[in-house]
Design an enzyme around this catalytic site. Sequence first.
Site, PDB file in Angstrom:
ATOM      1  N   GLU A 168       0.819  -1.222   0.000  1.00  0.00           N
ATOM      2  CA  GLU A 168       0.000   0.000   0.000  1.00  0.00           C
ATOM      3  C   GLU A 168       0.853   1.273   0.000  1.00  0.00           C
ATOM      4  OE1 GLU A 168      -2.860  -0.182   3.206  1.00  0.00           O
ATOM      5  OE2 GLU A 168      -3.880  -1.901   2.335  1.00  0.00           O
ATOM      6  N   GLU A 367      -4.885  -8.856   0.893  1.00  0.00           N
ATOM      7  CA  GLU A 367      -5.513  -8.492   2.180  1.00  0.00           C
ATOM      8  C   GLU A 367      -6.998  -8.279   1.935  1.00  0.00           C
ATOM      9  OE1 GLU A 367      -4.010  -5.085   4.365  1.00  0.00           O
ATOM     10  OE2 GLU A 367      -1.932  -5.662   3.916  1.00  0.00           O
TER      11      GLU A 367
END
Length: 462
Positions: A168, A367
């Site tokens: 991220e 995720e």
Amino acid sequence: MSIQKKFPEGFWWGSAASATQMEGAASEGGKGLNIWDHWYATEPNRFFEGVGPESTSDFYHKYKQDIKLMKEIGHNSFRPSISWSRLIPGGTGEVNQEAVDFYNNVFDEMIANDIEPFVNLFHFDMPLELQNAGGWENRDVVDAYVEYASKCFELFGDRVKKWFTFNEPIVPVEGGYLYDFHYPNVVDAKRAFQVAYNTMIAHAKAVEEYHKLNIKDGKIGIILNLTPSYPRSQNPADLKASNICDLFFNRSFLDPAVLGEYPQELIELLREHGQLPETKDGDKELLKNNKVDLLGVNYYQPRRVKAKENLPNPYSPFMPDWFFDNYEMPGRKMNPYRGWEIYEKGIYDIMINLKENYGNIESFISENGMGVQNEGRFLKDGRIEDDYRIEFIQDHLEWLHKAIEEGCNAKGYHLWTFLDNWSWMNAYKNRYGFFSVDIETKERTAKKSASWFAEVSRNNGF
């Protein structure tokens, strides 16, 4: 039970975590300081209930037990991250042998239990000395990162065949340089875009180094939190808002990582507002020649947007939000504990987009998961009955399965996370794991979702 939804053979079942959030031992084993250690030491009040990164879930001491539990619940893969400040305290220079031993032990233990290590190199945890030198704004830090990455490939690359440069990468940009929820708490878009750009340069250089090694079966990728931007309506103004939102929050990393170039529209937009980052000769070729082999997709919630209600204050700092407003769709399904919308179809929409616009790159859900506060209230006969989590995972898996049936190249599903961990400023407020952790004793207890997931993994479907 009959299996209605079968996943492709060799599907990756597992979970993900990060060094700072899980290892603990923040001042043990020769580890240097990272920005989280520093920020907590200076502003502990900004962390939920004043809980910092010192001990977290103590994987550093309990990894053998934890890996055994992973095997028990059907993991065939797990994604931890390496702590740069543990491996190379200060970010440059000597490698810390205690850290090398720790990571060697972890990877060997995983492999001994038939769990493939998927290893991420950077999860928000910049070594403090490098942050003080300007962090990702400084191209010298980019070079330091590439040296660190190369060291990791050299030390662990004989056993680790799936590497990820960043998790991220947009989050340190948003949190650290736009919206004040990560250190260094700067609010300055021009600097934010420089950080984002240099991060991608660091990524491409690490990919280049890895590909030079020509490791058989070795792959390198990046983990992106892709959040589809859904417009309120088909009105052109709403569509434009969602497109700009998508450019800022998805395509700013997805395009250079997978296609090897930035979207022209984004470049024009930043140029128009005087926000373009500084670049160097050769950067363009570097990105073009070093695309990822594999893409990890983190998905939690959709982003819904609409055209601006009001013009931005011309005296306010430039922000992506100058071009759209967030939209709360009436009747949306919510996770009431976390304040996030639950929209399972988002996972399918992302996969179809990757298939249609990104060459159907090999990808996986790296995720997905739901955080719930005060999970103790669901305790029954010593076990947390987290049926809401089972339902959440299953509903997302159904859409992922549909995408695979339609030809999407999705290879796995990892939950965030294996055991309840420390979540940055939120500390232990929301629990995400298959196993609950007692913060005082560090005792692990399986939740209902753990045995359900073991069954799904064993059957390769549900």
